[in-house]
Design an enzyme around this catalytic site. Structure first.
Site, PDB file in Angstrom:
ATOM      1  N   ASN A   8       0.830  -1.203   0.000  1.00  0.00           N
ATOM      2  CA  ASN A   8       0.000   0.000   0.000  1.00  0.00           C
ATOM      3  C   ASN A   8       0.876   1.269   0.000  1.00  0.00           C
ATOM      4  OD1 ASN A   8      -1.622   2.181   0.815  1.00  0.00           O
ATOM      5  ND2 ASN A   8      -3.036   0.812   1.881  1.00  0.00           N
ATOM      6  N   ASP A  62      -0.006  -3.366   9.939  1.00  0.00           N
ATOM      7  CA  ASP A  62      -1.348  -3.921   9.783  1.00  0.00           C
ATOM      8  C   ASP A  62      -2.348  -2.984  10.452  1.00  0.00           C
ATOM      9  OD1 ASP A  62      -2.911  -6.035   8.631  1.00  0.00           O
ATOM     10  OD2 ASP A  62      -3.411  -6.649  10.669  1.00  0.00           O
TER      11      ASP A  62
HETATM   12  P1  ITT Z   1      -0.571  -4.259   3.197  1.00  0.00           P
HETATM   13  O1  ITT Z   1      -1.221  -5.333   4.010  1.00  0.00           O
HETATM   14  O2  ITT Z   1       0.158  -4.762   2.003  1.00  0.00           O
HETATM   15  O3  ITT Z   1       0.285  -3.356   4.039  1.00  0.00           O
HETATM   16  P2  ITT Z   1      -3.287  -3.279   2.920  1.00  0.00           P
HETATM   17  O4  ITT Z   1      -3.865  -2.064   2.249  1.00  0.00           O
HETATM   18  O5  ITT Z   1      -3.898  -4.586   2.639  1.00  0.00           O
HETATM   19  O6  ITT Z   1      -1.726  -3.278   2.603  1.00  0.00           O
HETATM   20  P3  ITT Z   1      -4.081  -3.492   5.721  1.00  0.00           P
HETATM   21  O7  ITT Z   1      -4.404  -4.921   5.633  1.00  0.00           O
HETATM   22  O8  ITT Z   1      -3.339  -3.025   6.906  1.00  0.00           O
HETATM   23  O9  ITT Z   1      -3.243  -2.991   4.460  1.00  0.00           O
HETATM   24  O10 ITT Z   1      -5.351  -2.573   5.591  1.00  0.00           O
HETATM   25  C1  ITT Z   1      -6.608  -2.989   5.944  1.00  0.00           C
HETATM   26  C2  ITT Z   1      -7.610  -2.090   5.283  1.00  0.00           C
HETATM   27  O11 ITT Z   1      -7.705  -0.875   6.005  1.00  0.00           O
HETATM   28  C3  ITT Z   1      -7.329  -1.737   3.836  1.00  0.00           C
HETATM   29  O12 ITT Z   1      -8.573  -1.777   3.160  1.00  0.00           O
HETATM   30  C4  ITT Z   1      -6.790  -0.325   3.907  1.00  0.00           C
HETATM   31  O13 ITT Z   1      -7.139   0.428   2.761  1.00  0.00           O
HETATM   32  C5  ITT Z   1      -7.479   0.221   5.135  1.00  0.00           C
HETATM   33  N1  ITT Z   1      -6.630   1.160   5.844  1.00  0.00           N
HETATM   34  C6  ITT Z   1      -5.473   0.885   6.482  1.00  0.00           C
HETATM   35  N2  ITT Z   1      -4.933   2.009   6.979  1.00  0.00           N
HETATM   36  C7  ITT Z   1      -5.778   3.016   6.663  1.00  0.00           C
HETATM   37  C8  ITT Z   1      -5.777   4.409   6.853  1.00  0.00           C
HETATM   38  O14 ITT Z   1      -4.775   5.011   7.481  1.00  0.00           O
HETATM   39  N3  ITT Z   1      -6.805   5.115   6.374  1.00  0.00           N
HETATM   40  C9  ITT Z   1      -7.814   4.516   5.726  1.00  0.00           C
HETATM   41  N4  ITT Z   1      -7.888   3.225   5.472  1.00  0.00           N
HETATM   42  C10 ITT Z   1      -6.874   2.473   5.935  1.00  0.00           C
HETATM   43 NA    NA Z   2      -3.067  -6.389   3.889  1.00  0.00          NA
END
Ligand code: ITT
Ligand code: NA
Length: 208
Positions: A8, A62
């Site tokens: 991300n 995460d």
């Molecule tokens: P990685 O696991 O590869 O780091 P990801 O986007 O899948 O990328 P997460 O599993 O941590 O990351 O994210 C869970 C969800 O929460 C995902 O749909 C993100 O877009 C959202 N998310 C995480 N951090 C956020 C933030 O700061 N603001 C808004 N949405 C967020």
């Molecule tokens: Na993820």
């Protein structure tokens, strides 16, 4: 050197101001996300796997959105729910709720294949910054690599989408009258779950 492991780019953008550019690599490695109702074990497992893959010190990130009126859902399922229901869909569900209070949580997990000095770090309940070595998260990891966790939390309210900055659920997450998508990175970082976790991590990383 430190490798920040995420698929991300939004997370990297937010992490950049906390970590000196010369000392950080980025790796878009899609580590296994185990099923758990808690972000800690997911991040810890991911950090071990990412470290085995990269062979260098890694940090994984995460995060999840926890909606009070839905019993904390989507929480650790936030990524799946964003990809299926979508952010608009989550707003539609939440708009039916009386209690639209919510929180973002972020757990950073650091693993460098070595141990950590056993520091009896206090756990602050409000901003549960867990700076203690994480315990084993499943049988396969029982005798496994130590991981250090840093958690950040921010309360807010789910609102109708506003703003086009940030990423993910930012348009529907309001904090102090402003959605995260209406904030620039610096302003979001100053209050966000990730900003809080990153500040703790960066302080520890610089002094370790
Ligand atoms: P990685 O696991 O590869 O780091 P990801 O986007 O899948 O990328 P997460 O599993 O941590 O990351 O994210 C869970 C969800 O929460 C995902 O749909 C993100 O877009 C959202 N998310 C995480 N951090 C956020 C933030 O700061 N603001 C808004 N949405 C967020
Ligand atoms: Na993820």
């Amino acid at each position: 050197m430190l490798t920040y492991v995420t698929t991300n780019p939004g997370k990297i953008r937010e992490a950049e101001s906390y970590l000196p550019d010369e000392s950080i690599d980025r790796l878009a490695y899609d580590y296994t996300e185990i099923q758990s109702d808690d972000l800690g074990p997911i991040a810890a497992h991911g950090a071990r796997e990412a470290h085995r893959h990269a062979g260098e010190p890694v940090v994984v990130d995460d995060a999840g959105l926890f909606i009070e009126g839905l019993g904390g859902f989507p929480g650790p399922y936030s990524s799946y729910v964003e990809n299926t229901l979508g952010v608009e869909g989550v707003w539609e569900v939440a708009s039916e709720l009386e209690d639209r209070r919510a929180a973002f949580r972020c757990v950073l997990a650091y693993c460098d294949g070595e141990g950590f000095a056993a520091t009896p770090d206090p756990i602050d309940r409000e901003d549960r910054v867990v700076a203690a070595a994480a315990g084993p998260d499943d049988d396969a990891d029982r005798a496994a690599l130590p991981v250090k966790l840093f958690e950040g939390y921010v309360p807010g309210t789910i609102v109708s989408p506003r703003g086009d900055g940030g990423f993910g659920y930012d348009p529907i997450f309001e904090h102090d009258g402003t959605t995260f998508a209406e904030m620039d990175t610096e302003r979001k970082n100053a209050v966000s779950h990730r900003g809080r976790a990153l500040a703790k991590f960066a302080e520890w990383f610089a002094q370790r």
